[in-house]
Write a protein that holds these residues in place. Sequence first.
Motif, PDB file in Angstrom:
ATOM      1  N   ASP A 294     -49.656 -13.737   4.282  1.00  0.00           N
ATOM      2  CA  ASP A 294     -48.827 -12.663   3.727  1.00  0.00           C
ATOM      3  C   ASP A 294     -49.641 -11.791   2.780  1.00  0.00           C
ATOM      4  O   ASP A 294     -49.542 -10.554   2.805  1.00  0.00           O
ATOM      5  N   ASP A 300     -45.717  -9.209   9.517  1.00  0.00           N
ATOM      6  CA  ASP A 300     -44.743  -8.150   9.308  1.00  0.00           C
ATOM      7  C   ASP A 300     -43.407  -8.765   8.878  1.00  0.00           C
ATOM      8  O   ASP A 300     -43.268  -9.989   8.786  1.00  0.00           O
ATOM      9  N   GLU A 301     -42.429  -7.915   8.609  1.00  0.00           N
ATOM     10  CA  GLU A 301     -41.162  -8.407   8.088  1.00  0.00           C
ATOM     11  C   GLU A 301     -40.460  -9.335   9.078  1.00  0.00           C
ATOM     12  O   GLU A 301     -39.847 -10.333   8.693  1.00  0.00           O
ATOM     13  N   ARG A 302     -40.563  -8.994  10.356  1.00  0.00           N
ATOM     14  CA  ARG A 302     -39.936  -9.840  11.363  1.00  0.00           C
ATOM     15  C   ARG A 302     -40.597 -11.213  11.399  1.00  0.00           C
ATOM     16  O   ARG A 302     -39.917 -12.252  11.482  1.00  0.00           O
ATOM     17  N   LYS A 304     -42.185 -12.692   8.937  1.00  0.00           N
ATOM     18  CA  LYS A 304     -41.840 -13.428   7.719  1.00  0.00           C
ATOM     19  C   LYS A 304     -40.434 -14.029   7.804  1.00  0.00           C
ATOM     20  O   LYS A 304     -40.198 -15.154   7.337  1.00  0.00           O
TER      21      LYS A 304
END
Length: 336
Positions: A294, A300-302, A304
């Motif tokens: 991270d 990416d957000e997906r 995570k």
Amino acid sequence: MATTPVAIEVWRGERVESRHRVRACVVDADGRTVLAVGDVDEPVFPRSAVKPFQALALLETGAADRYGVSDAEIALACASHGGEPEHVSLVEAWLKRLGLDESALACGPHPPLYAPAAAALIREGKTPRRVHNNCSGKHTGMLAAALQLETPTKGYEHVHHPVQRHVAAAIAELSGLEALPEPGIDGCSLPNHPLPLRGLARAAARLADPSGLAPMRAKALERVAHAMRAHPRLVAGTGRCCTAVMEATSDVVAKTGAEGVYLAAVCGRGLGVAVKAEDGATRAAEAAFLAVLDHLDALDERAKATLAPFMRPVLRNFAGLTVGRIAPVPGWPAAS
């Protein structure tokens, strides 16, 4: 000697119950250290995190081409698999194609790491076999290399066997060492040479970007990285962090090792990551490993959201009640 900071805290309610110290190192394809947390020059046993490099004997001897080894089988050669039916059947078929059976495997038997597969064996009244060992794919690849080299398959696990000499030379080059320290013996009976965490990260960077290496080695590393990314469920399996990371990202190769070790190659950026939880705790290694990814903006957000059960696990008691959490110390690793 650098002091290893606390990286991961285990909370029960609103109180910290346990703390884990974790070393971490990131190296780029040119050998430059991008991140160093704790003493990254003290050797650690990498355990199964070096399997992608141990698989080089299978490829560089020509055994993979001679025996028509598939990408799936290359992934298994790099695996700490869960002993799920797919894993076991592929290993058995590969051994049969080599004219061998599981008695040739130097790894001992253990129950499948995947609990439902272990439970199924018990229900069926069967005992674990060598093909259930999480390292059976790696050992099958080494048997193929021994056959290709026309050396005895018996004793292929010993440090002075030509297959192990090939592996050791490859790991030394990739980690930037002139020679490897004396090995310990891994759980599967193979030599396991201690490496500085910086050297392990450097090897991972070369898995991420092998362009500066000799063509044969570069091609072999490219095949390894491709196979692992193409078959993440064969590298580990159901519910495993390595598999989840590779399924959630497009360019990260991930590999765990016992006693709190993790390795990653961030292929799009030529970065190698190595992590070691000093107390050997998997729960700390996984959370710290993902915190480093991270920090590098490799998730990416997906990704995570998908990896949240490994990044910040919620602790529940036997009644299913939420009682705590596991999380990185705020700012770690950047503030270390």
